[in-house]
Design a protein around this motif. Structure first.
Motif, PDB file in Angstrom:
ATOM      1  N   THR A   1       0.612  -1.345  -0.087  1.00 23.25           N
ATOM      2  CA  THR A   1      -0.055   0.025   0.152  1.00 23.25           C
ATOM      3  C   THR A   1       1.061   1.106  -0.080  1.00 23.25           C
ATOM      4  N   LEU A   2       1.906   1.455   0.781  1.00 22.35           N
ATOM      5  CA  LEU A   2       2.773   2.288   1.095  1.00 22.35           C
ATOM      6  C   LEU A   2       3.571   2.737  -0.471  1.00 22.35           C
ATOM      7  N   GLU A   3       4.168   1.513  -0.927  1.00 27.74           N
ATOM      8  CA  GLU A   3       4.808   1.594  -2.362  1.00 27.74           C
ATOM      9  C   GLU A   3       3.832   2.106  -3.460  1.00 27.74           C
ATOM     10  N   LEU A   4       2.700   1.618  -3.387  1.00 27.99           N
ATOM     11  CA  LEU A   4       1.679   2.211  -4.484  1.00 27.99           C
ATOM     12  C   LEU A   4       1.458   3.575  -4.286  1.00 27.99           C
TER      13      LEU A   4
ATOM     14  N   ASP B   1      11.254  -4.164   0.612  1.00 31.43           N
ATOM     15  CA  ASP B   1      11.809  -4.560  -0.508  1.00 31.43           C
ATOM     16  C   ASP B   1      11.179  -5.306  -1.434  1.00 31.43           C
ATOM     17  N   ILE B   2      10.418  -6.386  -0.902  1.00 28.44           N
ATOM     18  CA  ILE B   2       9.484  -7.239  -1.568  1.00 28.44           C
ATOM     19  C   ILE B   2       8.383  -6.554  -2.448  1.00 28.44           C
TER      20      ILE B   2
ATOM     21  N   ILE C   1       5.742  -4.220  -7.187  1.00 32.98           N
ATOM     22  CA  ILE C   1       5.198  -3.174  -7.882  1.00 32.98           C
ATOM     23  C   ILE C   1       5.963  -2.819  -9.195  1.00 32.98           C
ATOM     24  N   ASP C   2       7.397  -3.075  -9.124  1.00 33.74           N
ATOM     25  CA  ASP C   2       8.010  -3.068 -10.350  1.00 33.74           C
ATOM     26  C   ASP C   2       7.678  -4.277 -11.444  1.00 33.74           C
ATOM     27  N   GLY C   3       7.190  -5.418 -10.854  1.00 34.54           N
ATOM     28  CA  GLY C   3       6.770  -6.390 -11.574  1.00 34.54           C
ATOM     29  C   GLY C   3       5.666  -6.112 -12.338  1.00 34.54           C
ATOM     30  N   ILE C   4       4.572  -5.523 -11.580  1.00 32.61           N
ATOM     31  CA  ILE C   4       3.308  -5.184 -12.090  1.00 32.61           C
ATOM     32  C   ILE C   4       3.283  -4.151 -13.271  1.00 32.61           C
TER      33      ILE C   4
END
Length: 232
Positions: free
Chosen positions: A22-25, A191-192, A197-200
């Motif tokens: 959520t934070l990464e998004l 990190d995961i 999110i990079d993958g998406i």
């Protein structure tokens, strides 16, 4: 998929990997609905908390009415009872499957038509290195995650023609409440989350997030003799 243009729904967003996703998004500019059994536990400014138990069809349907503009669904909510398949409590084994398999399926069946109506989008199912191999313990979790992997493969084939991509994230142990009692090497969930999110964003269908998962993936071709040498 450009994350800054997406409207995401993350289940199990109140802690662990779900919170970090959520934070990464948010950090990348996405609008985020944060699902949790207790939405008051979500302390992330800028998200839209949604009450959600993915094993409750009524709550899944209600969440879909709230988040009817989404373009990205992340099925992160999980459970880990530690139950053995041979002598574990059957209610706990049912819980594992109701969460990881039937709960994930319920979310996809409910939200996939919304994604398609909104022009297409992506679904990310949080799987596990244990989707591919058993450790001989936590059999209910392992079996449920293996079933969720099979579910992910079937759904990606059936939803691709509808402009909905289905990805799976395979990851080993992370530093979360679920693994707090285990003395094993663990990844940082922040990190995961970045890797996921990079993958998406790069439209990956399979995201293998750590060394242990990559090692197990390579071992699959070797069959039982490689995966379970103790049986030889």
């Amino acid at each position: 998929m450009k994350i800054s243009e997406q409207i995401a729904f993350v289940s199990g967003a109140n802690r662990g990997l779900g919170r970090e996703l959520t934070l990464e998004l948010l950090s990348r500019g996405a609008k985020v609905y944060a699902g949790a059994r207790n939405p008051e536990a979500i302390d992330i400014p800028g998200v839209i908390p949604v009450k959600l138990d993915i094993t409750n069809p009524q709550e899944v349907a209600a969440a879909a009415k709230v988040a009817k503009d989404i373009t990205l669904l992340i099925n992160n909510a999980g459970s880990s009872t530690g139950a053995s398949l041979l002598d574990g409590d059957l209610d706990q084994i049912h819980l594992e499957f109701n969460t990881h398999f039937f709960g994930t399926l319920s979310m996809v069946r409910t939200f996939a038509p919304i994604l398609e109506k909104n022009g297409g989008g992506s679904i990310l199912n949080i799987l596990s290195a244990l989707s591919w191999v058993s450790s001989g313990t936590v059999g209910a979790y392992t079996a449920a995650k293996a079933a969720e992997w099979a579910l992910t493969n079937d759904l990606r084939l059936n939803l691709y023609p509808h402009n909905v991509r289905v990805a799976g994230l395979h990851v080993g142990y992370m530093e979360t409440d679920m693994t707090s009692g285990l003395e094993v090497p663990k990844s940082n969930p922040a990190d995961i989350a970045k890797i996921a999110i990079d993958g998406i964003e790069s439209d990956s269908l399979e995201i293998v997030a750590d060394d242990s998962s990559r090692m197990i993936q390579r071992s699959l071709a070797g069959g039982i003799a490689v995966l379970y040498p103790q049986l030889s």
